[in-house]
Design a protein around this motif. Structure first.
Motif, mmCIF file in Angstrom:
data_model
loop_
_atom_site.group_PDB
_atom_site.id
_atom_site.type_symbol
_atom_site.label_atom_id
_atom_site.label_comp_id
_atom_site.label_asym_id
_atom_site.label_seq_id
_atom_site.Cartn_x
_atom_site.Cartn_y
_atom_site.Cartn_z
ATOM 1 N N GLN A 165 55.867 -56.847 23.622
ATOM 2 C CA GLN A 165 54.454 -56.462 23.594
ATOM 3 C C GLN A 165 53.963 -56.268 22.166
ATOM 4 O O GLN A 165 52.810 -56.578 21.844
ATOM 5 C CB GLN A 165 54.234 -55.202 24.438
ATOM 6 C CG GLN A 165 54.493 -55.410 25.914
ATOM 7 C CD GLN A 165 53.602 -56.474 26.529
ATOM 8 O OE1 GLN A 165 52.377 -56.420 26.425
ATOM 9 N NE2 GLN A 165 54.218 -57.453 27.197
ATOM 10 N N ASP A 166 54.829 -55.776 21.287
ATOM 11 C CA ASP A 166 54.424 -55.603 19.895
ATOM 12 C C ASP A 166 54.204 -56.961 19.225
ATOM 13 O O ASP A 166 53.303 -57.100 18.399
ATOM 14 C CB ASP A 166 55.454 -54.782 19.123
ATOM 15 C CG ASP A 166 54.876 -54.196 17.848
ATOM 16 O OD1 ASP A 166 53.759 -53.648 17.883
ATOM 17 O OD2 ASP A 166 55.532 -54.292 16.804
ATOM 18 N N ALA A 167 55.003 -57.946 19.584
ATOM 19 C CA ALA A 167 54.780 -59.294 19.051
ATOM 20 C C ALA A 167 53.412 -59.812 19.481
ATOM 21 O O ALA A 167 52.689 -60.421 18.676
ATOM 22 C CB ALA A 167 55.888 -60.242 19.513
ATOM 23 N N ALA B 40 56.233 -65.125 25.450
ATOM 24 C CA ALA B 40 55.051 -65.556 26.196
ATOM 25 C C ALA B 40 54.822 -64.711 27.445
ATOM 26 O O ALA B 40 53.940 -65.015 28.250
ATOM 27 C CB ALA B 40 55.196 -67.025 26.586
ATOM 28 N N ALA B 41 55.591 -63.644 27.597
ATOM 29 C CA ALA B 41 55.402 -62.750 28.746
ATOM 30 C C ALA B 41 53.976 -62.203 28.738
ATOM 31 O O ALA B 41 53.381 -62.010 27.672
ATOM 32 C CB ALA B 41 56.414 -61.608 28.687
ATOM 33 N N PRO B 42 53.410 -61.946 29.906
ATOM 34 C CA PRO B 42 52.024 -61.460 29.962
ATOM 35 C C PRO B 42 51.846 -60.136 29.232
ATOM 36 O O PRO B 42 52.775 -59.330 29.148
ATOM 37 C CB PRO B 42 51.767 -61.290 31.469
ATOM 38 C CG PRO B 42 52.805 -62.107 32.146
ATOM 39 C CD PRO B 42 54.000 -62.111 31.245
ATOM 40 N N ALA B 43 50.648 -59.942 28.738
ATOM 41 C CA ALA B 43 50.313 -58.666 28.107
ATOM 42 C C ALA B 43 50.268 -57.572 29.167
ATOM 43 O O ALA B 43 49.664 -57.747 30.228
ATOM 44 C CB ALA B 43 48.969 -58.764 27.400
ATOM 45 N N THR C 53 48.692 -53.245 25.980
ATOM 46 C CA THR C 53 48.520 -54.323 24.999
ATOM 47 C C THR C 53 47.151 -54.973 25.162
ATOM 48 O O THR C 53 46.452 -55.251 24.182
ATOM 49 C CB THR C 53 49.630 -55.376 25.169
ATOM 50 O OG1 THR C 53 50.894 -54.700 25.242
ATOM 51 C CG2 THR C 53 49.649 -56.348 24.012
ATOM 52 N N ALA C 54 46.769 -55.225 26.407
ATOM 53 C CA ALA C 54 45.464 -55.829 26.675
ATOM 54 C C ALA C 54 44.330 -54.906 26.233
ATOM 55 O O ALA C 54 43.328 -55.365 25.653
ATOM 56 C CB ALA C 54 45.341 -56.150 28.160
ATOM 57 N N ALA C 55 44.494 -53.614 26.462
ATOM 58 C CA ALA C 55 43.464 -52.657 26.045
ATOM 59 C C ALA C 55 43.340 -52.610 24.528
ATOM 60 O O ALA C 55 42.228 -52.515 23.984
ATOM 61 C CB ALA C 55 43.785 -51.271 26.593
#
Length: 199
Positions: free
Chosen positions: A43-45, A96-99, A103-105
């Motif tokens: 997620q940090d990536a 490429a895992a979903p946010a 992370t999206a926020a």
């Protein structure tokens, strides 16, 4: 008001963002690698990729006094993404895992900052990086299995970069620095929480 004063004006929010149980677990070696740390790393990536785009747009509209530090930061972010790719290959992670929601926020916050004034965006960027530096500095030296990561995020060059952002933010004051500071540190806290909840 110098942006550094924000740390003492919002001490509880600052402590929550920089002295989090996730960081304690990295320091003490009590965090499950597969669940929490690797989820956080992926997620940090994703966040760094979002930050790169935000910072590139900020550079395009920044005053002259902020251009050099922003440009240097962009080069560092490109290098950081390459480093994440190397770590993902070693650890077998899918970047490429979903946010996840936090992370999206955070990405939505960066998009909103794009539409705001430059001073607010610079204060937000300084807050992001200062939080990161102080948070990982509090995790030093890190448990042996995490020590290379903690050392990577506490290099002297990073501290110099954060100091440069502070000077840039001080040179272009934000209309409501307290509000953006509070919003960013809340987003940082949510990001750490995400990793703990993944465990």
């Amino acid at each position: 008001m110098p942006v550094a004063e924000l740390l003492s004006r919002r001490p509880d929010a600052w402590r929550a963002a920089t002295r989090h149980p996730f960081l304690d677990a990295v320091r003490d070696g009590t965090i499950p690698v597969a669940a929490a740390f690797d989820t956080w790393l992926v997620q940090d990536a994703r966040f760094v990729a979002d930050l790169l785009r935000f910072q590139a747009r900020l550079l395009a509209r920044a005053p002259r006094l902020a251009q050099a530090v922003l440009a240097g930061g962009l080069v560092a972010l490109v290098d950081e993404l390459a480093w994440f790719e190397e770590q993902a290959a070693v650890r077998g992670l899918d970047l490429a895992a979903p946010a996840l929601p936090a992370t999206a926020a955070y990405a939505e916050l960066l998009e909103r900052l794009d539409a705001g004034d430059v001073g607010t965006a610079l204060t937000a960027l300084w807050t992001i990086e200062r939080t990161y530096l102080d948070a990982w500095s509090g995790a030093l030296p890190g448990a042996p299995e995490y020590r290379p990561f903690v050392e990577h995020w506490t290099q002297p060059g990073f501290a110099d970069y954060v100091a440069g952002l502070e000077a840039a933010a001080d040179g272009v004051p934000a209309p409501d620095a307290d509000a953006v500071f509070t919003e960013v540190v809340a987003a940082e806290t949510a990001f750490w929480n995400m990793a703990v909840e993944a465990a």
